[in-house]
Design an enzyme around this catalytic site. Sequence first.
Site, PDB file in Angstrom:
ATOM      1  N   HIS A 189       1.212  -1.313   0.368  1.00 19.95           N
ATOM      2  CA  HIS A 189       0.557  -0.251  -0.137  1.00 19.95           C
ATOM      3  C   HIS A 189       0.916   1.642   0.204  1.00 19.95           C
ATOM      4  O   HIS A 189       0.377   2.126  -0.749  1.00 19.95           O
ATOM      5  CB  HIS A 189      -1.166   0.306   1.219  1.00 19.95           C
ATOM      6  CG  HIS A 189      -1.848  -1.438   1.493  1.00 19.95           C
ATOM      7  ND1 HIS A 189      -2.378  -1.400   2.322  1.00 19.95           N
ATOM      8  CD2 HIS A 189      -2.805  -2.064   0.603  1.00 19.95           C
ATOM      9  CE1 HIS A 189      -3.277  -2.328   2.398  1.00 19.95           C
ATOM     10  NE2 HIS A 189      -3.781  -2.689   1.070  1.00 19.95           N
ATOM     11  N   GLU A 431      -2.823  -6.675 -26.175  1.00 21.32           N
ATOM     12  CA  GLU A 431      -1.616  -7.170 -25.704  1.00 21.32           C
ATOM     13  C   GLU A 431      -1.061  -8.359 -26.067  1.00 21.32           C
ATOM     14  O   GLU A 431      -0.606  -9.106 -25.027  1.00 21.32           O
ATOM     15  CB  GLU A 431      -1.904  -6.523 -23.944  1.00 21.32           C
ATOM     16  CG  GLU A 431      -3.112  -7.284 -23.398  1.00 21.32           C
ATOM     17  CD  GLU A 431      -3.099  -6.633 -22.520  1.00 21.32           C
ATOM     18  OE1 GLU A 431      -2.381  -5.761 -21.373  1.00 21.32           O
ATOM     19  OE2 GLU A 431      -4.565  -6.852 -21.418  1.00 21.32           O
TER      20      GLU A 431
HETATM   21  C1  PEP Z   1       0.456  -3.524 -20.866  1.00 18.47           C
HETATM   22  O1  PEP Z   1       0.504  -4.777 -21.049  1.00 18.47           O
HETATM   23  O2  PEP Z   1       1.168  -2.645 -21.023  1.00 18.47           O
HETATM   24  C2  PEP Z   1      -0.748  -2.225 -19.667  1.00 18.47           C
HETATM   25  C3  PEP Z   1      -0.549  -1.503 -20.263  1.00 18.47           C
HETATM   26  O3  PEP Z   1      -1.115  -3.214 -18.777  1.00 18.47           O
HETATM   27  P1  PEP Z   1      -0.522  -3.809 -17.540  1.00 18.47           P
HETATM   28  O4  PEP Z   1       0.899  -2.874 -17.603  1.00 18.47           O
HETATM   29  O5  PEP Z   1      -1.749  -3.266 -16.223  1.00 18.47           O
HETATM   30  O6  PEP Z   1      -0.150  -5.043 -17.500  1.00 18.47           O
HETATM   31 MG    MG Z   2      -1.263  -5.552 -19.224  1.00 13.82          MG
END
Ligand code: PEP
Ligand code: MG
Length: 579
Positions: A189, A431
């Site tokens: 946190h 992604e």
């Molecule tokens: C990413 O995967 O680029 C993204 C923005 O999501 P996170 O970093 O939260 O996995």
């Molecule tokens: Mg991501």
Amino acid sequence: MKLLKGIVVSPGIAIGKAYLFTTVRRNLPAYEVPAELLSQELARFRGARERAVRELEDLRGRTGPGLPEDRLLESQILMLGDPEFSEQVEQGLAERKKNTEVVLQQVVAALAARLAESGDEYLRERSSDIHDVAERILGQLASPRRPALSELEEECIVVAHTLLPSDLISMDRRKVLGLAADSGGRTSHVAILARSFAIPAVLGLSQLSGEVRTGDLLIVDGTRGQVIVNPDEATLGQYRASREAWQTHELQLLPLSELKAETRDGKLIALESNIEVPEETESALAHGADGVGLFRSEFLYIIPKRFPSEEEQLEAYRRVLSAMKPRPVTIRTLDLGGEKIIPGVTPGGESNPILGWRAVRFCLSRQDVFLDQLRALLRASVHGNLKLMFPMISGVEELEAVLGVLEQAKQELRSKGQAFDEQIPVGIMIEVPSAAFTSDILARRVSFFSIGTNDLIQYLIAVDRENERIAYLYEPFHPGVLRLLKTVIDNAHAAGIPVGMCGEMAADPYAAVVLLGLGLDGFSMSAIAIPEIKRIIRSVTLAEAEELAGSVLELKSQREVDRRVRQWLEERFEFIGSN
Ligand code: PEP
Ligand code: MG
């Protein structure tokens, strides 16, 4: 001079005098309480407990409802009000005939030990909250009251063995230059709060509080995760120079917050901010964000370590939307799993959590949790310009399934007569490589794409984004990455939808012109990175950027791309800040 290494938690450099914040009082009073004074001692305990509750309520009034820290304060108020807790202390006072400080410490130590031994990780982590609650009562019993971080007289770097979330919530942020503690990790946190308050911080320093005294000169290098105690003149000079260079650079960029992110030949780009807690909208606006491009909603779950109710979520989303109005806000649905877990709530023990039961995969099998969030988001849509985004979509069936649950949430609201934006734009993160390769199909089903390069690169090159040993392979300029980005952008445009990026690559000044030239419509990043990217976008023409992007797509290796881009930029820019 001594250098200690810890965990990178919140970037930036702080130089200042140490303030050793000891939450453990060494000289607590201990004395006998004769039977005839027991009722007086009971009243002393009850009074301190009530004042502690009022103190917490006062803090809640300052944080505002719906924030993660608000829920933390709420849970501490509940602990203080727990009749079993009071009974144990009062029974201890009657039986042991000692003062409240002694009895309270015994009761809390026993409670914390019981929790620490629990097989449930969630309960184990509650043991630090019990100490936090006890500290607050002890603070009320002490005379004069213990110095809290809200009462700091001068600017300092706070050093502690353990920092508690409530310390950060109540501290006077104008006086705290930096934070350094022996314990704590990147997802604690305290780490999350330090980042959202933009205070340089290093945690996990193990021995620091034993090495430092109040008044020692300290450097907290939050970017490298190290602390230097009583630096020599040369080191101090170096750090002062780099801190000043960064500050001057930031100041020079500040006036840009009023200007649009527009290329010299008139292409307008959306420059938005990524946020993790609602409070960050303040910094997003101060840095000139055109909106929020990614609200990682999972922190509304991770911080209180439970699934927040529909109403709690509605309040948090409403806050963000109202603060940013009329700018757009893209809220991503819950992306739990991988390294983002709620101990005791989300499942552990997967052998490949990054390839495991995460994000929409988790939500589709916990539709109760998913529907709560979707209803809250839909209801929030009447309070501003909301876009909804799904993470980790891997293909069209998964997208259809998620859209099916969204339709169910809409039906539920319609049948209850609850208002929401029927035209709410729905997009997905790109992604997962399979989604990128089928982006032509996916683009026909959604209103926008946002490329998550953090995960896309890790899955495409098979390189764990958290693993230091193979970090050299994590390469945004790998020709495979660039080609795939071009495929996604072209497919989005062929279907007539915009495509942005919210992975860290969007904040990389060296990548900005290439991304612009590939046709990216929007960039979303931590607020602090926006001015630099805006400066670069405003300094080039789209035609120049397209030429650079076209030429790097012909190159055979990451090294060649890197060399070409650096040369191109360094011929045109004096200073490219690092993020
Ligand atoms: C990413 O995967 O680029 C993204 C923005 O999501 P996170 O970093 O939260 O996995
Ligand atoms: Mg991501």
